[in-house]
Design a protein around this motif. Structure first.
Motif, short mmCIF file in Angstrom:
data_model
loop_
_atom_site.label_atom_id
_atom_site.label_comp_id
_atom_site.label_asym_id
_atom_site.label_seq_id
_atom_site.Cartn_x
_atom_site.Cartn_y
_atom_site.Cartn_z
N ASP A 1 -9.31 -7.17 3.39
CA ASP A 1 -8.32 -7.06 2.31
C ASP A 1 -7.15 -6.18 2.74
OD1 ASP A 1 -9.90 -8.59 0.62
OD2 ASP A 1 -10.70 -6.87 -0.50
N LEU A 2 -7.46 -5.07 3.42
CA LEU A 2 -6.42 -4.14 3.86
C LEU A 2 -5.54 -4.77 4.95
CD1 LEU A 2 -8.55 -0.89 3.85
CD2 LEU A 2 -6.50 -1.28 2.48
N ILE A 3 -6.14 -5.56 5.81
CA ILE A 3 -5.37 -6.27 6.83
C ILE A 3 -4.40 -7.24 6.16
CG2 ILE A 3 -5.53 -7.98 8.69
CD1 ILE A 3 -8.23 -6.60 9.45
N GLU A 4 -4.92 -8.01 5.19
CA GLU A 4 -4.05 -8.96 4.48
C GLU A 4 -2.97 -8.23 3.70
OE1 GLU A 4 -6.10 -13.02 3.43
OE2 GLU A 4 -7.12 -11.40 2.36
N GLU A 5 -3.32 -7.10 3.11
CA GLU A 5 -2.36 -6.30 2.34
C GLU A 5 -1.19 -5.87 3.21
OE1 GLU A 5 -3.75 -2.77 -0.19
OE2 GLU A 5 -2.97 -1.78 1.62
N ARG A 6 -1.50 -5.43 4.43
CA ARG A 6 -0.43 -4.96 5.33
C ARG A 6 0.41 -6.13 5.84
NH1 ARG A 6 0.19 -0.15 8.03
NH2 ARG A 6 2.24 -0.09 9.03
N ILE A 7 -0.23 -7.23 6.14
CA ILE A 7 0.52 -8.41 6.60
C ILE A 7 1.53 -8.84 5.53
CG2 ILE A 7 0.32 -10.88 7.13
CD1 ILE A 7 -2.40 -10.21 8.45
N ALA A 8 1.09 -8.83 4.28
CA ALA A 8 1.93 -9.30 3.18
C ALA A 8 2.84 -8.23 2.61
CB ALA A 8 1.04 -9.85 2.06
N ALA A 9 2.68 -6.96 3.06
CA ALA A 9 3.45 -5.85 2.50
C ALA A 9 3.34 -5.82 0.98
CB ALA A 9 4.91 -5.91 2.94
N VAL A 10 2.11 -5.81 0.48
CA VAL A 10 1.85 -5.80 -0.96
C VAL A 10 2.49 -4.56 -1.59
CG1 VAL A 10 0.03 -5.65 -2.71
CG2 VAL A 10 -0.26 -7.15 -0.71
N ASP A 11 3.08 -4.74 -2.74
CA ASP A 11 3.69 -3.63 -3.45
C ASP A 11 2.65 -2.56 -3.74
OD1 ASP A 11 4.50 -2.20 -6.16
OD2 ASP A 11 6.33 -3.05 -5.30
N PRO A 12 2.97 -1.27 -3.55
CA PRO A 12 1.99 -0.21 -3.78
C PRO A 12 1.33 -0.26 -5.15
CG PRO A 12 3.92 0.68 -2.70
CD PRO A 12 4.24 -0.74 -3.03
N ASP A 13 2.07 -0.67 -6.18
CA ASP A 13 1.52 -0.72 -7.53
C ASP A 13 0.44 -1.79 -7.67
OD1 ASP A 13 3.22 1.29 -8.30
OD2 ASP A 13 4.73 -0.06 -9.12
N GLN A 14 0.37 -2.71 -6.74
CA GLN A 14 -0.61 -3.78 -6.80
C GLN A 14 -1.76 -3.59 -5.82
OE1 GLN A 14 1.35 -7.62 -6.53
NE2 GLN A 14 3.09 -6.89 -7.74
N ARG A 15 -1.80 -2.45 -5.17
CA ARG A 15 -2.85 -2.19 -4.18
C ARG A 15 -4.04 -1.52 -4.84
NH1 ARG A 15 -0.09 -0.41 1.52
NH2 ARG A 15 1.62 -1.91 1.52
N PRO A 16 -5.25 -1.97 -4.56
CA PRO A 16 -6.43 -1.37 -5.19
C PRO A 16 -6.70 0.03 -4.65
CG PRO A 16 -7.10 -3.00 -3.56
CD PRO A 16 -5.61 -3.10 -3.69
N ALA A 17 -7.01 0.95 -5.53
CA ALA A 17 -7.39 2.31 -5.16
C ALA A 17 -8.35 2.82 -6.23
CB ALA A 17 -6.17 3.21 -5.06
#
Length: 389
Positions: A341-357
């Protein structure tokens, strides 16, 4: 002008999060490394302590931990399993990225992995370090090694290395601890131990207090233990919330953060309390059963097998306390899925507000902030995947 050495185009601006989608050529799995036979032990320990002038006689005091297990650390086998699991998950999702594995302190070395990648034409790498938290030894030292390897191999300017964000509070990492803790507490309950006599000890590697104070970005106050301690405390609280959500009998089970594996001189302050010291005190607090959860570790390497499975369990037996050491993530499917998921997140440059934490401390940064995680004794060395210094 902001400088992010050895970065891909999407991360050169110095912004905390990737500013645009980025195609990568491969994944760099960066491990600590460990010996795989008795003849490897002292050379491995020389690598770990390089530059500190520690004689072999003193290294032999640590070597007996490895020699007890035939000179073999489980960490390389763990990383082989993690590499295979990540490759399988990538393939399941249709992501065509090779995974290159290299260690800081033993074969295969990071330089081997980077040279292999470059030889295959894979020059834009996204790194995963097998450490979830922020400190010099768990983050910046890996970044310094990336920069060092690129310079030593003369691949600086050809190969770029970014790094996925610290994953201490990604749900996949957090959830991987929950099941085994809940199971241990349930077993205590079956044996008649009431919740008020149970305790969960979340344990992590102790580090010098000066390093802890400087962990994380300088513009944020995390308390006396810096981001390193604050992250562990936040994860412990979230894990226990999830345990209680599974079984409300354990909603009031007490927990605390303890430390292990201190290796510095007695004169140097390190994070405390030590796990064995706390275990010795617990009978006086009415504790009859403890679940020891190594939340600071990704897998069952030597400091889990010796410091916990040997020394801590022996301390519990001497104190007359029932003890269970619970699982590390290893290649747990939840953890592996979270990494991808984190690899895909970085590839897509997901907006910080949409990142799971899973805690209010995250999501952590894609690009490490200026002067974070300083090694006070050595100062700042060149480092990839972060704003200089």
């Amino acid at each position: 002008m902001t400088s992010v050495p050895h970065a891909s185009p999407a991360s050169t601006s110095g912004a905390p999060f990737a500013t645009a989608p980025q195609a990568y050529d491969g994944i760099l799995l960066a491990g600590f490394g460990g010996p795989e036979g008795q003849d490897d032990v002292i050379p491995f320990l020389r690598n770990v302590t390089r530059g500190r002038g520690i004689p072999d006689e003193r290294l032999e005091e640590v070597a007996h931990h490895y020699r007890h297990f035939g000179g073999v650390s489980p960490i390389n086998a763990q990383n082989r399993a993690l590499k295979a699991a990540i490759e399988a998950e990538l393939a399941t999702r249709g992501i065509d990225l090779p995974v290159y594995w290299g260690n800081r302190n033993w074969e295969p070395y990071l330089s081997d992995a980077v040279l292999e990648a470059a030889g295959s034409g894979d020059t834009r790498l996204l790194a995963l370090a097998t450490s979830a938290y922020s400190s010099f030894s768990s983050c910046r030292q890996y970044r310094e090694d990336f920069a060092r390897v690129l310079e030593e191999t003369e691949l600086a300017g050809t190969v770029t290395i970014d790094k996925i964000r610290q994953f201490f509070d990604h749900p996949g990492f957090v959830e991987s601890f929950v099941e085994s803790i809940a199971r241990a507490l349930a077993e205590f309950a079956v044996d008649g131990v009431p919740p008020e006599r149970m305790r969960v000890l979340f344990t992590t590697h102790s580090i010098p207090t000066t390093d802890a104070e400087r962990s994380g970005p300088r513009d944020r106050d995390f308390g006396p233990g810096g981001a390193y301690e604050a992250q562990h405390l936040a994860v412990g609280a979230e894990v226990m919330r999830r345990v209680a959500a599974r079984d409300d009998r354990f909603a009031d089970v007490a927990w605390e953060l303890v430390y292990q594996s201190r290796s510095g001189p007695a004169s140097q302050p390190w994070l405390e309390p030590d796990i064995c010291d706390r275990i010795e005190q617990l009978p006086g607090e009415g504790v009859g059963a403890i679940a020891i959860s190594p939340i600071g570790f990704v897998s069952d390497h030597m400091e889990v097998m010796w410091d916990l499975d040997t020394e801590a369990l022996e301390a519990a037996a001497e104190a007359g306390i029932r003890a269970v050491r619970t699982a590390t993530p290893g290649a747990d499917p939840l953890f592996v899925a979270g990494i991808v998921d984190l690899i895909e997140e970085r590839i897509a440059a997901v907006d910080p507000d949409q990142r799971p934490a899973a805690t209010t401390l995250g999501p952590w940064f894609d690009v490490c902030r200026p002067a974070c995680c300083e090694n006070v004794r050595a100062g700042f060395k060149p480092a990839a995947a972060g704003v200089a210094p």
